[in-house]
Design a protein around this motif. Structure first.
Motif, PDB file in Angstrom:
ATOM      1  N   LEU B  68      21.144  -3.707  15.983  1.00 37.17           N
ATOM      2  CA  LEU B  68      22.239  -4.672  15.917  1.00 37.17           C
ATOM      3  C   LEU B  68      21.748  -6.039  15.450  1.00 37.17           C
ATOM      4  O   LEU B  68      22.461  -6.740  14.724  1.00 37.17           O
ATOM      5  CB  LEU B  68      22.923  -4.787  17.290  1.00 37.17           C
ATOM      6  N   ASP B  69      20.535  -6.426  15.846  1.00 38.65           N
ATOM      7  CA  ASP B  69      19.983  -7.691  15.356  1.00 38.65           C
ATOM      8  C   ASP B  69      19.763  -7.624  13.846  1.00 38.65           C
ATOM      9  O   ASP B  69      20.032  -8.583  13.122  1.00 38.65           O
ATOM     10  CB  ASP B  69      18.668  -8.016  16.075  1.00 38.65           C
ATOM     11  N   GLY B  70      19.286  -6.457  13.368  1.00 43.08           N
ATOM     12  CA  GLY B  70      19.115  -6.269  11.926  1.00 43.08           C
ATOM     13  C   GLY B  70      20.460  -6.348  11.210  1.00 43.08           C
ATOM     14  O   GLY B  70      20.590  -6.971  10.148  1.00 43.08           O
ATOM     15  N   LEU B  71      21.477  -5.750  11.814  1.00 42.57           N
ATOM     16  CA  LEU B  71      22.815  -5.778  11.236  1.00 42.57           C
ATOM     17  C   LEU B  71      23.354  -7.208  11.178  1.00 42.57           C
ATOM     18  O   LEU B  71      23.954  -7.623  10.182  1.00 42.57           O
ATOM     19  CB  LEU B  71      23.744  -4.887  12.076  1.00 42.57           C
ATOM     20  N   ALA B  72      23.129  -7.963  12.252  1.00 42.08           N
ATOM     21  CA  ALA B  72      23.601  -9.355  12.289  1.00 42.08           C
ATOM     22  C   ALA B  72      22.973 -10.167  11.151  1.00 42.08           C
ATOM     23  O   ALA B  72      23.646 -10.989  10.508  1.00 42.08           O
ATOM     24  CB  ALA B  72      23.280  -9.988  13.640  1.00 42.08           C
ATOM     25  N   GLU B  73      21.702  -9.914  10.861  1.00 42.96           N
ATOM     26  CA  GLU B  73      21.040 -10.614   9.746  1.00 42.96           C
ATOM     27  C   GLU B  73      21.689 -10.273   8.416  1.00 42.96           C
ATOM     28  O   GLU B  73      21.908 -11.134   7.566  1.00 42.96           O
ATOM     29  CB  GLU B  73      19.563 -10.201   9.678  1.00 42.96           C
ATOM     30  N   ILE B  74      21.971  -8.972   8.222  1.00 46.02           N
ATOM     31  CA  ILE B  74      22.586  -8.527   6.967  1.00 46.02           C
ATOM     32  C   ILE B  74      23.965  -9.168   6.797  1.00 46.02           C
ATOM     33  O   ILE B  74      24.305  -9.677   5.730  1.00 46.02           O
ATOM     34  CB  ILE B  74      22.716  -6.981   6.953  1.00 46.02           C
ATOM     35  N   VAL B  75      24.768  -9.164   7.875  1.00 48.17           N
ATOM     36  CA  VAL B  75      26.120  -9.723   7.798  1.00 48.17           C
ATOM     37  C   VAL B  75      26.062 -11.219   7.478  1.00 48.17           C
ATOM     38  O   VAL B  75      26.798 -11.719   6.610  1.00 48.17           O
ATOM     39  CB  VAL B  75      26.884  -9.474   9.119  1.00 48.17           C
ATOM     40  N   THR B  76      25.178 -11.931   8.132  1.00 46.44           N
ATOM     41  CA  THR B  76      25.052 -13.372   7.907  1.00 46.44           C
ATOM     42  C   THR B  76      24.612 -13.653   6.469  1.00 46.44           C
ATOM     43  O   THR B  76      25.147 -14.545   5.801  1.00 46.44           O
ATOM     44  CB  THR B  76      24.043 -13.973   8.908  1.00 46.44           C
ATOM     45  N   ASP B  77      23.660 -12.867   5.999  1.00 51.65           N
ATOM     46  CA  ASP B  77      23.194 -13.023   4.623  1.00 51.65           C
ATOM     47  C   ASP B  77      24.314 -12.701   3.630  1.00 51.65           C
ATOM     48  O   ASP B  77      24.510 -13.413   2.638  1.00 51.65           O
ATOM     49  CB  ASP B  77      21.984 -12.094   4.402  1.00 51.65           C
ATOM     50  N   ALA B  78      25.080 -11.639   3.916  1.00 51.32           N
ATOM     51  CA  ALA B  78      26.186 -11.260   3.024  1.00 51.32           C
ATOM     52  C   ALA B  78      27.227 -12.370   2.961  1.00 51.32           C
ATOM     53  O   ALA B  78      27.724 -12.713   1.874  1.00 51.32           O
ATOM     54  CB  ALA B  78      26.815  -9.948   3.497  1.00 51.32           C
ATOM     55  N   GLU B  79      27.535 -12.951   4.108  1.00 49.37           N
ATOM     56  CA  GLU B  79      28.560 -14.009   4.142  1.00 49.37           C
ATOM     57  C   GLU B  79      28.149 -15.232   3.320  1.00 49.37           C
ATOM     58  O   GLU B  79      29.004 -16.019   2.900  1.00 49.37           O
ATOM     59  CB  GLU B  79      28.832 -14.416   5.602  1.00 49.37           C
TER      60      GLU B  79
END
Lengths: 192, 192
Positions: B68-79
């Motif tokens: 989930l921490d990895g996912l949060a990084e991806i989402v933040t980067d995508a945004e």
């Protein structure tokens, strides 16, 4: 009034029990839902449930059985179609309609491991997932066929979940089928 | 040896506990997995678990937290990307890689209602699903945007499940991303 009559005398109560059970299973999972919790949600004593269901598994079977029986019919009908494309198309349009008509139930069937464990133990339903995968993967030749098939099945179920907020007036069944066809590279069939 | 040292002295045991817990959660759901069951599977006494984890939720957090921490990084980067298309593309390629690298874990995260209930209670992770849906739905204008976004997310997770038998040598991450792009009508990016 005899016990047997009591069991069938109150369809409204039976329906309320099933609705409460479905809600709780969606919230906590089947393994996390006890008869006591179902009784509590309705303000019943736990014993009252036994007028309608002898065990927790009987409630689950009553909830998911009609949808799985409908699915079994679709799969059997799809398998009887004359070509790879026709088999996949029948599977997709049938599943899209089933999912749109049973939104809460397909979301329970989709991912709850305890529900899937129950289904694996029921011979009349346990082979359904593989049969669907085979029908769909055949329509997308190449190494990615099973990836596409899994995406179609899990994707349609997830997109039909009542938690997905769609715009009003959307034709959910048509949207699901169209997306699934695109994933498998199938044409939209012309209406006959 | 003091308690604090004992807690950190046996990484192998901690890893075995986590692996057994992951297996049981996949089989029975999180709500259906007790500390006793985890201990039984490893032939431990239940008390031995408490050298490593104070509670069942701590085991779950240790299992799903890194993903989930990895996912949060991806989402933040995508945004942070400059266009609708670039945001969706970053989300897709990041999620495809994450799912291919964490196949068993994404299948736990995908549908177990008790796991989703736990995540909803964790502020650092609870908003992730909606943020992903928003990024992906924007790339597919029209009423079916959220249907497509839900199919991408649930579909990639399901297709990455170890239970899906793919041909040997398949590039799972590339297959997942390519299918997701097709669902949203995005072009395959040219390598830079």
């Amino acid at each position: 009034m005899g016990t047997s009559e009591e069991r069938h005398a109150e369809p409204a109560t039976r329906d309320r029990l099933l609705a409460a059970a479905a809600e709780l299973i969606r919230e906590h999972g089947y393994a996390g839902t006890s008869l006591q919790m179902i009784a509590d949600r309705l303000g019943f004593r736990k014993g009252a449930i036994y007028h309608h269901f002898r065990a927790r598994d009987e409630i689950l079977a009553a909830l998911i059985g009609p949808v799985l029986d409908g699915l079994a019919e679709i799969v059997t009908d799809a398998e009887a179609q004359p070509s790879v494309t026709a088999r996949a198309e029948r599977m997709i349009s049938g599943y899209a309609e089933l999912a749109a008509d049973n939104r809460a139930m397909v979301s329970i069937l989709r991912g709850d491991p305890a529900v899937l464990e129950f289904i694996r133990g029921q011979p009349q339903w346990s082979g359904l997932v593989n049969r669907q995968m085979t029908l769909l993967a055949a329509a997308h030749p190449g190494p990615g066929g099973r990836v596409r098939a899994a995406m179609v099945l899990a994707g349609m179920s997830a997109a039909a979940d009542p938690a997905v907020q769609n715009p009003p007036g959307i034709d959910l069944s048509a949207e699901l089928a169209q997306a699934a066809r695109q994933l498998l590279g199938l044409r939209t069939p012309t209406p006959n």
